[in-house]
Write an enzyme that holds these catalytic residues in place. Structure first.
Site, mmCIF file in Angstrom:
data_model
loop_
_atom_site.group_PDB
_atom_site.id
_atom_site.type_symbol
_atom_site.label_atom_id
_atom_site.label_comp_id
_atom_site.label_asym_id
_atom_site.label_seq_id
_atom_site.Cartn_x
_atom_site.Cartn_y
_atom_site.Cartn_z
ATOM 1 C CE LYS A 70 -9.716 5.542 12.222
ATOM 2 N NZ LYS A 70 -10.054 5.406 13.647
ATOM 3 C CB SER A 71 -8.014 -3.125 8.351
ATOM 4 O OG SER A 71 -7.576 -2.251 7.331
ATOM 5 C CE LYS B 61 -0.841 -0.379 1.010
ATOM 6 N NZ LYS B 61 -1.862 0.590 0.572
ATOM 7 C CG ASP C 72 -4.494 0.198 -1.834
ATOM 8 O OD1 ASP C 72 -5.386 0.195 -0.973
ATOM 9 O OD2 ASP C 72 -3.287 0.049 -1.578
ATOM 10 N N GLY D 5 5.046 5.860 -3.208
ATOM 11 C CA GLY D 5 5.118 4.532 -2.601
ATOM 12 C C GLY D 5 4.084 3.578 -3.165
#
Length: 268
Positions: free
Chosen positions: A15-16, A66, A103, A127
């Site tokens: 949705k970014s 990431k 984040d 993660g």
């Protein structure tokens, strides 16, 4: 036209683009924000190509890159040593690519007024997102952390990395009592295995925080609602981390007074 994007594999669920395009339009700015599917083998080539594109402002990074992305960017802020994962890369003068992590701040924002000092917390997953979350929890002064993860050794190493006392249990283990339960894994996300967990051991005042946002009401949050527990959904962290990234990528503060309109768009 200048642009930024989000990369991952898969990426169709992201949705970014909706978030960043909403802010660009609200501010009357010229620019675009796109989604690009990049697999593990294509990561190095992706950054090499974008490094030479003067219109590219940078990117956000989602599953599964990431950690791996750190090998392709500069790290003057020492993110590798602190969090160990990045979710934002920006292009500087001369095509220098720099990685950072928004984040942790995005995760923390909805908990800013919650007193978690010395209180037990449970985190599911180990993660890239979990690393940022554990980093934030270490700064909040939480009590013992129970990490539920498939790999006990990996989980124990993460607790040690962030100076957190606690234990590592398998994903199938019963929950211990906790003030906060965080799903920092992709379990429960569309296309991923379900997250089935018994919330009975949680006290009535516990908070259940699921960073998955597709679907927005996960089975975990539905179960928490059924128990009458406080919940935080994945859009809170998603919008929070995106706001920090937007400032980095587009050099402008997003209009957070429009958050209700943005949530309505994202849940339409």
């Amino acid at each position: 036209m200048t642009y930024a994007e989000v990369i991952g594999d898969p990426i169709s669920h992201s949705k970014s683009p909706l978030i960043h395009r909403f802010w660009l339009e609200a501010l009357g700015m010229t620019g675009d924000y796109r989604a690009a599917r990049v697999d593990a083998d294509g990561l190095a080539g992706y950054f090499a190509a974008r490094r030479d594109d003067p219109d590219w402002r940078g990117c956000n990074i989602t599953i599964p890159h990431k950690i791996a992305a750190l090998d392709h960017v500069a790290d003057p802020g020492g993110v590798r040593e602190s969090i160990g994962a990045i979710n934002t890369v920006f292009r500087g003068d001369g095509g220098v690519l720099t990685g950072t992590n928004t984040d942790a701040g995005g995760f923390y924002a909805p908990l800013a007024e919650v007193d978690l000092v010395g209180k037990p917390v449970v985190v599911i997953g180990a993660g890239g997102a979990a690393r940022a979350i554990l980093f934030a929890l270490s700064r909040l002064g939480v009590g013992p952390v129970t990490l539920l993860n498939r790999s006990p050794l990996k989980g124990a190493a993460l607790l040690a990395r962030f100076g957190l006392k606690g234990q590592v249990l398998p994903l199938t283990a019963p929950l211990p009592p906790a003030a906060l339960l965080v799903n920092a894994s992709p379990l429960g996300m569309a296309g991923q295995p379900p997250l089935t967990i018994d919330l009975a051991p949680l006290p009535d005042g516990a908070i259940v925080y699921d960073i998955v946002y597709a679907p927005l009401e996960t089975e975990l949050l539905a179960a928490a609602d059924a128990r009458g527990l406080a919940t935080i959904d994945g859009l809170e962290m998603l919008i929070g981390q995106a706001a920090f990234a937007f400032e980095i990528l587009f050099d402008a503060a997003p209009p957070r007074d429009r958050d209700d309109d943005l949530r309505a768009l994202l849940t339409a």
